[in-house]
Design a protein around this motif. Structure first.
Motif, PDB file in Angstrom:
ATOM      1  N   ARG A  76      -8.928  -4.740   9.200  1.00 11.18           N
ATOM      2  CA  ARG A  76      -8.553  -3.121   8.843  1.00 11.18           C
ATOM      3  C   ARG A  76      -9.325  -2.462   7.527  1.00 11.18           C
ATOM      4  O   ARG A  76      -9.218  -1.492   7.571  1.00 11.18           O
ATOM      5  CB  ARG A  76      -7.260  -3.423   8.762  1.00 11.18           C
ATOM      6  N   GLY A  77      -9.512  -3.544   6.913  1.00  9.08           N
ATOM      7  CA  GLY A  77     -10.508  -2.867   5.780  1.00  9.08           C
ATOM      8  C   GLY A  77     -11.606  -2.081   6.122  1.00  9.08           C
ATOM      9  O   GLY A  77     -12.046  -1.209   5.169  1.00  9.08           O
ATOM     10  N   GLU A  78     -12.266  -2.453   6.994  1.00  4.66           N
ATOM     11  CA  GLU A  78     -13.417  -1.785   7.526  1.00  4.66           C
ATOM     12  C   GLU A  78     -12.923  -0.215   8.000  1.00  4.66           C
ATOM     13  O   GLU A  78     -13.552   0.576   7.860  1.00  4.66           O
ATOM     14  CB  GLU A  78     -14.116  -2.520   8.822  1.00  4.66           C
ATOM     15  N   GLU A  79     -11.868  -0.058   8.418  1.00  7.60           N
ATOM     16  CA  GLU A  79     -11.215   1.206   8.623  1.00  7.60           C
ATOM     17  C   GLU A  79     -11.215   2.020   7.662  1.00  7.60           C
ATOM     18  O   GLU A  79     -11.493   3.239   7.458  1.00  7.60           O
ATOM     19  CB  GLU A  79     -10.102   1.153   9.584  1.00  7.60           C
TER      20      GLU A  79
ATOM     21  N   GLU B  13      -5.252  -4.686  -3.583  1.00 11.09           N
ATOM     22  CA  GLU B  13      -5.382  -3.638  -4.748  1.00 11.09           C
ATOM     23  C   GLU B  13      -6.644  -2.813  -4.437  1.00 11.09           C
ATOM     24  O   GLU B  13      -6.576  -1.378  -4.685  1.00 11.09           O
ATOM     25  CB  GLU B  13      -5.420  -4.301  -6.111  1.00 11.09           C
ATOM     26  N   LEU B  14      -7.707  -3.242  -3.776  1.00 12.75           N
ATOM     27  CA  LEU B  14      -8.692  -2.436  -3.208  1.00 12.75           C
ATOM     28  C   LEU B  14      -8.276  -1.640  -2.343  1.00 12.75           C
ATOM     29  O   LEU B  14      -8.629  -0.479  -2.499  1.00 12.75           O
ATOM     30  CB  LEU B  14      -9.774  -3.315  -2.987  1.00 12.75           C
TER      31      LEU B  14
ATOM     32  N   THR C  67     -16.948  -6.808  -5.598  1.00  8.39           N
ATOM     33  CA  THR C  67     -17.573  -7.929  -4.567  1.00  8.39           C
ATOM     34  C   THR C  67     -16.912  -8.059  -3.309  1.00  8.39           C
ATOM     35  O   THR C  67     -17.596  -7.645  -2.155  1.00  8.39           O
ATOM     36  CB  THR C  67     -17.394  -9.144  -5.190  1.00  8.39           C
ATOM     37  N   ILE C  68     -15.710  -7.643  -3.365  1.00  3.15           N
ATOM     38  CA  ILE C  68     -14.997  -7.739  -1.928  1.00  3.15           C
ATOM     39  C   ILE C  68     -15.258  -6.458  -1.279  1.00  3.15           C
ATOM     40  O   ILE C  68     -15.356  -6.205   0.100  1.00  3.15           O
ATOM     41  CB  ILE C  68     -13.499  -7.512  -2.216  1.00  3.15           C
ATOM     42  N   ALA C  69     -15.355  -5.305  -1.795  1.00  4.20           N
ATOM     43  CA  ALA C  69     -15.754  -3.813  -1.537  1.00  4.20           C
ATOM     44  C   ALA C  69     -16.989  -3.975  -0.834  1.00  4.20           C
ATOM     45  O   ALA C  69     -17.426  -3.295   0.503  1.00  4.20           O
ATOM     46  CB  ALA C  69     -15.610  -2.757  -2.268  1.00  4.20           C
ATOM     47  N   ALA C  70     -17.977  -4.796  -1.480  1.00  3.55           N
ATOM     48  CA  ALA C  70     -19.417  -4.692  -0.900  1.00  3.55           C
ATOM     49  C   ALA C  70     -19.321  -5.603   0.431  1.00  3.55           C
ATOM     50  O   ALA C  70     -20.179  -5.351   1.267  1.00  3.55           O
ATOM     51  CB  ALA C  70     -20.127  -5.530  -1.923  1.00  3.55           C
TER      52      ALA C  70
ATOM     53  N   LEU D 196       0.604  -1.235   0.050  1.00  2.00           N
ATOM     54  CA  LEU D 196      -0.012  -0.173   0.083  1.00  2.00           C
ATOM     55  C   LEU D 196       0.729   1.371   0.105  1.00  2.00           C
ATOM     56  O   LEU D 196       0.381   2.457  -0.597  1.00  2.00           O
ATOM     57  CB  LEU D 196      -1.160  -0.145   1.275  1.00  2.00           C
ATOM     58  N   TYR D 197       1.884   1.298   0.634  1.00  2.00           N
ATOM     59  CA  TYR D 197       2.650   2.467   0.862  1.00  2.00           C
ATOM     60  C   TYR D 197       4.263   2.576  -0.061  1.00  2.00           C
ATOM     61  O   TYR D 197       4.509   3.657   0.039  1.00  2.00           O
ATOM     62  CB  TYR D 197       3.019   2.835   2.369  1.00  2.00           C
TER      63      TYR D 197
END
Length: 389
Positions: free
Chosen positions: A56-59, A135-136, A88-91, A28-29
């Motif tokens: 952590r994705g929820e954050e 990637e998301l 789909t993953i984002a959902a 990511l960084y």
């Protein structure tokens, strides 16, 4: 035995945290895309690592809400920049994060967007899933702030004044659905004209009621997707519908939506009518294109572009012609004299303009590529003349 188990759980949690920290640092960084594979390998080493990454994705999702994004906006940009399996993953992440607010309720219109999220799909290959997850996150991390169109979840929401009568909206939706389904242009025109009449009536009724009761009513904002292809023509069509219904539309080409500013009842009308006209335009374009191709034409892309530009141009003219007549007729039905009605509507127009200028202090005009297919332009104009309004 219990102490040993607790110690093991704490160690596993620490290992997962460290692994996810290293995966995020790599994927990511760091510059470039090479770190995604490294990060995915770290996540797939242990299922606990993926669980921690999802938490952590929820954050990341929560941070998007704080920057003005809503569920539909996130799914739209993910599909635009990545792929359907990323959406789909984002959902999945959005649903997990939304559970935090089950006791507080969601802001207006949010539940509708959550209900329309893509369905959950099997994760499949663990490495590919972890790669898509990272990637998301790269995309979510870089989302800029947007103009706020409503409170984020968790923000206290003040009670809203009831707007359009549910039964009236149901009638409008039913009329437009019939207009989209019929194969007879005259019937579609009659059905959609009746729907527009009901929209105008409820808009005027709402304006007069708010004026007479001194109800606290201010313009709101709503994002409406403007999807590829032929986004410019679709944005022009939406702008025409918005203007006719006393709203303002600002197109964000980069993110694939327009923000429409207006009073809630008028916003409902814009969204319903724009969707219906777009369905009617697509059906008419498909039919006209088939006839052109049967005659040996092959320039499908230029035909479609010209068709939709002409359709939007002609619809704008028809809506402008109908706006004054519809408002006057609705005012007569409400028993309002022009001397009472016009100042009320003028004041609301000023309020909408002020809110738009406040939200978008710097806007630019966009040069739209001209139509290049004469047949497409003529067919689009004819279809707009036949379209129900």
């Amino acid at each position: 035995m219990s102490d040993a188990t607790d110690a093991t759980d704490a160690t596993d949690a620490t290992d997962a945290t460290d692994a996810v920290d290293r995966a995020f640092a790599a994927a990511l960084y760091a510059k470039g895309d090479e770190g995604v594979d490294t990060g995915a390998a770290l996540l797939t080493a242990d299922p606990a690592h993926v669980r921690e990454a999802l938490r952590r994705g929820e954050e990341f999702v929560r941070s998007a809400w704080q920057r003005g994004w809503q569920p539909a906006d996130v799914i739209r940009i993910v599909r635009r920049e990545l792929a359907d399996h990323h959406a789909t993953i984002a959902a999945e992440l959005i649903r997990r994060e939304i559970r935090r607010y089950k006791n507080q309720g969601l802001p207006p219109r949010w539940q509708e967007q959550v209900d329309e999220l893509p369905k959950t799909a099997p994760r499949g290959d663990r490495f590919l899933y972890a790669s898509a997850l990272l990637e998301l996150y790269r995309l979510l991390l870089r989302l800029p702030a947007l103009e706020s169109v409503g409170p984020a979840p968790g923000t206290p929401v003040h009670a809203r004044v009831a707007h359009a009568e549910p039964r009236m909206l149901a009638r409008i939706r039913a009329l437009l659905a019939k207009a989209e389904a019929t194969g007879y242009p005259e019937e579609a025109e009659a059905l959609t004209a009746k729907a527009q009449e009901l929209m105008a009536r409820q808009g005027v009724d709402e304006a007069l009621l708010a004026h007479r009761t001194h109800a606290p009513d201010t313009p709101a904002a709503r994002r409406i997707g403007v999807d590829a292809p032929y986004e410019a023509a679709k944005a022009i069509l939406l702008d025409a519908v918005a203007t006719a219904n006393r709203c303002r539309a600002v197109w964000n080409e980069a993110f694939g939506f327009s923000t429409v500013v207006g009073f809630e009842t008028d916003l409902d009308s814009v969204e319903l009518l724009h969707t219906s006209l777009l369905v009617q335009a697509t059906a008419a374009m498909t039919k006209a294109e088939a006839a052109q191709r049967a005659g040996g034409r092959k320039r499908t892309k230029t035909f479609r572009q010209s068709f939709l530009l002409a359709y939007a141009h002609r619809i704008a003219a028809r809506l402008d012609e109908a706006a004054d007549h519809g408002t006057a007729a609705a005012g007569d039905e409400a028993g309002a004299a022009a001397a009472d009605l016009l100042p009320v509507l003028a004041a609301r127009d000023v309020a909408v303009t002020d809110r738009t200028d406040e939200m978008f202090p710097e806007t630019t005009s966009t040069r739209v590529r001209s139509a290049q297919d004469e047949a497409g332009w003529h067919e689009g104009t004819a279809a707009a003349n036949r379209a129900g309004m």
